[in-house]
Motif scaffolding. Structure first.
Motif, PDB file in Angstrom:
ATOM      1  N   SER A   1      13.769  20.238  22.445  1.00  0.00           N
ATOM      2  CA  SER A   1      13.141  21.366  21.772  1.00  0.00           C
ATOM      3  C   SER A   1      13.696  22.659  22.360  1.00  0.00           C
ATOM      4  O   SER A   1      13.945  22.734  23.572  1.00  0.00           O
ATOM      5  CB  SER A   1      11.621  21.302  21.937  1.00  0.00           C
ATOM      6  OG  SER A   1      11.008  22.388  21.286  1.00  0.00           O
ATOM      7  N   VAL A   2      13.893  23.656  21.538  1.00  0.00           N
ATOM      8  CA  VAL A   2      14.426  24.950  21.983  1.00  0.00           C
ATOM      9  C   VAL A   2      13.261  25.878  22.281  1.00  0.00           C
ATOM     10  O   VAL A   2      12.460  26.204  21.383  1.00  0.00           O
ATOM     11  CB  VAL A   2      15.348  25.561  20.914  1.00  0.00           C
ATOM     12  CG1 VAL A   2      15.866  26.921  21.393  1.00  0.00           C
ATOM     13  CG2 VAL A   2      16.491  24.622  20.606  1.00  0.00           C
ATOM     14  N   ILE A   3      13.176  26.303  23.554  1.00  0.00           N
ATOM     15  CA  ILE A   3      12.106  27.199  23.984  1.00  0.00           C
ATOM     16  C   ILE A   3      12.747  28.384  24.703  1.00  0.00           C
ATOM     17  O   ILE A   3      13.432  28.212  25.710  1.00  0.00           O
ATOM     18  CB  ILE A   3      11.120  26.479  24.918  1.00  0.00           C
ATOM     19  CG1 ILE A   3      10.479  25.276  24.185  1.00  0.00           C
ATOM     20  CG2 ILE A   3      10.033  27.440  25.397  1.00  0.00           C
ATOM     21  CD1 ILE A   3       9.564  24.470  25.056  1.00  0.00           C
ATOM     22  N   GLY A   4      12.545  29.581  24.187  1.00  0.00           N
ATOM     23  CA  GLY A   4      13.111  30.789  24.804  1.00  0.00           C
ATOM     24  C   GLY A   4      14.618  30.752  24.865  1.00  0.00           C
ATOM     25  O   GLY A   4      15.223  31.274  25.820  1.00  0.00           O
ATOM     26  N   GLY A   5      15.204  30.114  23.861  1.00  0.00           N
ATOM     27  CA  GLY A   5      16.652  30.043  23.817  1.00  0.00           C
ATOM     28  C   GLY A   5      17.246  28.951  24.675  1.00  0.00           C
ATOM     29  O   GLY A   5      18.473  28.766  24.683  1.00  0.00           O
ATOM     30  N   ASN A   6      16.393  28.217  25.351  1.00  0.00           N
ATOM     31  CA  ASN A   6      16.861  27.129  26.201  1.00  0.00           C
ATOM     32  C   ASN A   6      16.489  25.781  25.578  1.00  0.00           C
ATOM     33  O   ASN A   6      15.399  25.616  25.023  1.00  0.00           O
ATOM     34  CB  ASN A   6      16.266  27.225  27.602  1.00  0.00           C
ATOM     35  CG  ASN A   6      16.679  28.501  28.309  1.00  0.00           C
ATOM     36  OD1 ASN A   6      17.844  28.903  28.244  1.00  0.00           O
ATOM     37  ND2 ASN A   6      15.726  29.153  28.978  1.00  0.00           N
ATOM     38  N   VAL A   7      17.391  24.839  25.702  1.00  0.00           N
ATOM     39  CA  VAL A   7      17.134  23.483  25.203  1.00  0.00           C
ATOM     40  C   VAL A   7      16.440  22.683  26.298  1.00  0.00           C
ATOM     41  O   VAL A   7      16.993  22.505  27.391  1.00  0.00           O
ATOM     42  CB  VAL A   7      18.440  22.778  24.780  1.00  0.00           C
ATOM     43  CG1 VAL A   7      18.148  21.352  24.320  1.00  0.00           C
ATOM     44  CG2 VAL A   7      19.125  23.556  23.665  1.00  0.00           C
ATOM     45  N   ILE A   8      15.239  22.253  25.987  1.00  0.00           N
ATOM     46  CA  ILE A   8      14.442  21.502  26.964  1.00  0.00           C
ATOM     47  C   ILE A   8      14.158  20.117  26.375  1.00  0.00           C
ATOM     48  O   ILE A   8      13.712  19.998  25.224  1.00  0.00           O
ATOM     49  CB  ILE A   8      13.132  22.234  27.284  1.00  0.00           C
ATOM     50  CG1 ILE A   8      13.435  23.606  27.885  1.00  0.00           C
ATOM     51  CG2 ILE A   8      12.281  21.416  28.249  1.00  0.00           C
ATOM     52  CD1 ILE A   8      12.200  24.445  28.129  1.00  0.00           C
ATOM     53  N   ARG A   9      14.408  19.100  27.157  1.00  0.00           N
ATOM     54  CA  ARG A   9      14.151  17.718  26.732  1.00  0.00           C
ATOM     55  C   ARG A   9      12.834  17.242  27.334  1.00  0.00           C
ATOM     56  O   ARG A   9      12.514  17.511  28.490  1.00  0.00           O
ATOM     57  CB  ARG A   9      15.304  16.803  27.149  1.00  0.00           C
ATOM     58  CG  ARG A   9      16.601  17.145  26.414  1.00  0.00           C
ATOM     59  CD  ARG A   9      17.668  16.116  26.658  1.00  0.00           C
ATOM     60  NE  ARG A   9      18.894  16.434  25.929  1.00  0.00           N
ATOM     61  CZ  ARG A   9      19.120  16.095  24.671  1.00  0.00           C
ATOM     62  NH1 ARG A   9      18.202  15.401  24.016  1.00  0.00           N
ATOM     63  NH2 ARG A   9      20.258  16.427  24.080  1.00  0.00           N
ATOM     64  N   PHE A  10      12.085  16.460  26.501  1.00  0.00           N
ATOM     65  CA  PHE A  10      10.780  15.966  26.906  1.00  0.00           C
ATOM     66  C   PHE A  10      10.819  14.441  27.024  1.00  0.00           C
ATOM     67  O   PHE A  10      11.564  13.769  26.306  1.00  0.00           O
ATOM     68  CB  PHE A  10       9.722  16.353  25.863  1.00  0.00           C
ATOM     69  CG  PHE A  10       9.531  17.838  25.704  1.00  0.00           C
ATOM     70  CD1 PHE A  10       8.652  18.523  26.520  1.00  0.00           C
ATOM     71  CD2 PHE A  10      10.267  18.529  24.756  1.00  0.00           C
ATOM     72  CE1 PHE A  10       8.483  19.891  26.363  1.00  0.00           C
ATOM     73  CE2 PHE A  10      10.100  19.901  24.600  1.00  0.00           C
ATOM     74  CZ  PHE A  10       9.208  20.583  25.407  1.00  0.00           C
ATOM     75  N   GLY A  11       9.966  13.922  27.924  1.00  0.00           N
ATOM     76  CA  GLY A  11       9.820  12.486  28.046  1.00  0.00           C
ATOM     77  C   GLY A  11      10.682  11.871  29.107  1.00  0.00           C
ATOM     78  O   GLY A  11      11.375  12.569  29.863  1.00  0.00           O
ATOM     79  N   VAL A  12      10.621  10.532  29.160  1.00  0.00           N
ATOM     80  CA  VAL A  12      11.397   9.759  30.121  1.00  0.00           C
ATOM     81  C   VAL A  12      12.207   8.721  29.366  1.00  0.00           C
ATOM     82  O   VAL A  12      11.953   8.429  28.185  1.00  0.00           O
ATOM     83  CB  VAL A  12      10.481   9.079  31.160  1.00  0.00           C
ATOM     84  CG1 VAL A  12       9.769  10.101  32.048  1.00  0.00           C
ATOM     85  CG2 VAL A  12       9.454   8.183  30.450  1.00  0.00           C
ATOM     86  N   ASN A  13      13.151   8.134  30.039  1.00  0.00           N
ATOM     87  CA  ASN A  13      14.051   7.187  29.388  1.00  0.00           C
ATOM     88  C   ASN A  13      13.374   5.855  29.037  1.00  0.00           C
ATOM     89  O   ASN A  13      13.726   5.212  28.044  1.00  0.00           O
ATOM     90  CB  ASN A  13      15.269   6.931  30.280  1.00  0.00           C
ATOM     91  CG  ASN A  13      16.147   8.162  30.418  1.00  0.00           C
ATOM     92  OD1 ASN A  13      16.240   8.960  29.490  1.00  0.00           O
ATOM     93  ND2 ASN A  13      16.787   8.328  31.574  1.00  0.00           N
TER      94      ASN A  13
END
Length: 451
Positions: free
Chosen positions: A100-112
């Motif tokens: 998800s893009v938050i404040g122009g940064n790509v942030i990944r959620f969750g675990v593998n």
């Protein structure tokens, strides 16, 4: 190494012997079971024949199996009243985590790696399907039992009639054999009289013709008896390759012909009426089932979940994140386009159709009884007349035979008397078994044959 191979070889031989022994025991047990289920009768009286048919006739066996199937189906439906417990396991490996893009940064959620184990339980509080199953269980079982009873009654009636039919043919054969003995003796007398010049060869030739016809008739009856015996075996479920030693006592059977002809039909005793009444009761339950569609369904439920999350699969199940909940579900259909009202009307129409069926069945039962009673009375009158005729025919034959030997009567009159005697005796035995068979029809129509 050799010692090990030797032991392995001995173990293999021992295992083979045990397998062969087990196979022999299974085959032996199967053979004995088959033999016991189809053991031939030593004495085939009517009671023994009926008893054997009830135990071995395929239609009765199928009805009993249908009864067991119905019982299992009822238990399966009633099982919905008990708590339903389930377990679900799940594992997922994310190749790419959600981003998800938050404040122009790509942030990944969750675990593998994620996994879960879920225990769920539910309990029906009110449900029209299980309510119908519980309220009609005894009636459905009763109807299955009535169907079995009808199969048994049909088998008893058909087997009894076939038994009487075979007996009638056996009596005809016995009468033909006695007639042949008399004709052979008469042929010798005619030949002696011809050789001595007392009479011409016409009497001798007429006696030869009568004897030849009697033997041909005997052969025909013997072949017909084979068919009737095979038919009786088929109705009984009796092994076709086994002998059926039929045993009977005509004097004892004469004592069983009487029947109270003043009885009135009680429809409630007739098996077909009982079955239709059972169908009527179940249809009324279906009417209620359609009405219950306006009621809500209620159930309780609960879940206990174990969740596991970790980027490393080896550490996935080290930490547990459990959560649980309980609740209640209430379902109430609000609008179905008038479907529920139509279903109620349909169920009521089916109920009314069964009312007409009961009315029609009463008329059919009454007609069946009237026809069976008329047949019984006519056969009884015929039997009583033939019984008197047998005594008269025997007396006439003895007198004419003596008069022929004295030269008073011609041989033509002897042949007529012989033919009358044979025909009268055959008619007597046929009438006896016909009245017994028609008595079975009367008892069936009255509902007095119960199994």
């Amino acid at each position: 190494m050799q010692l090990f191979l030797r032991k392995a070889h001995l173990f293999q031989k021992a295992s083979l012997r045990m397998s062969m022994l087990t196979l022999v025991l299974v085959l032996l047990n199967t053979t004995l079971s088959l033999g016991q289920s189809g053991d031939p009768l030593e004495v085939a009286t009517l009671d023994k024949v009926v008893e054997y048919a009830l135990a071995h006739q395929p239609n009765v066996q199928q009805a009993l199996i249908d009864e067991e199937i119905t019982d299992k189906a009822i238990k399966g439906k009633l099982a919905d009243w008990y708590p339903q417990v389930n377990f679900t396991y799940n594992y997922q490996r994310f190749i790419d985590l959600q981003a998800s893009v938050i404040g122009g940064n790509v942030i990944r959620f969750g675990v593998n790696n994620t996994s879960s184990a879920q225990f769920s339980a539910s309990q029906a509080v009110f449900n029209r399907d299980v309510l119908l199953a519980s309220s009609t269980a005894s009636q459905v079982r009763s109807q299955a039992g009535l169907n079995t009873s009808r199969s048994k009654i049909d088998v008893v009636v058909n087997v009894t009639k076939a038994f009487y039919d075979a007996l009638a043919m056996m009596q005809q054969i016995e009468v033909s054999e006695e007639s042949i003995v008399r004709l052979e003796r008469s042929l010798k007398d005619a030949q002696s009289r011809y050789n001595s010049g007392v009479s011409d060869k016409t009497d001798y030739k007429r006696a030869t013709i009568l004897l030849t016809n009697a033997k041909a008739s005997l052969k025909t009856n013997q072949e017909l008896l084979k068919y009737k015996q095979e038919y009786l075996k088929t109705l009984m479920g009796y092994p076709l390759d086994q002998n059926l030693p039929v045993q009977y006592d005509p004097l004892l059977m004469e004592e069983e012909i009487m029947l109270d002809t003043t009885q009135q039909v009680n429809y409630a005793d007739h098996i077909d009426f009982q079955i239709m009444q059972s169908q009527k009761s179940l249809q009324e339950a279906n009417v209620n089932y359609s009405r219950w569609a306006f009621l809500p369904s209620v159930s309780l439920f609960g879940n206990y979940n174990l969740n596991y999350q970790n980027n490393n699969f080896s550490d996935l199940y080290n930490t547990t994140y459990p959560f649980s909940f309980v609740g209640v579900t209430l379902g109430l259909p609000l609008l179905q386009g008038g479907k529920r009202l139509v279903k109620i009307q349909e169920a009521n129409l089916s109920n009314g159709r069964l009312d007409l069926g009961l009315k029609n069945l009463k008329s059919a039962i009454n007609t069946e009884y009237t026809r069976a009673l008329a047949s019984y009375k006519s056969n009884l009158g015929l039997y009583q007349a033939q019984k008197d005729n047998v005594e008269l025919a025997e007396e006439v034959y003895d007198i004419i035979q003596l008069q022929y030997q004295s030269g008073v009567k011609t041989y033509l009159e002897v042949t007529i008397a012989e033919s009358d005697l044979r025909t009268t005796r055959i008619n007597y035995y046929n009438a006896l078994y016909m009245v017994l068979a028609s008595k079975m029809d009367v008892l069936k129509a009255l509902g007095q044959i119960n199994y």
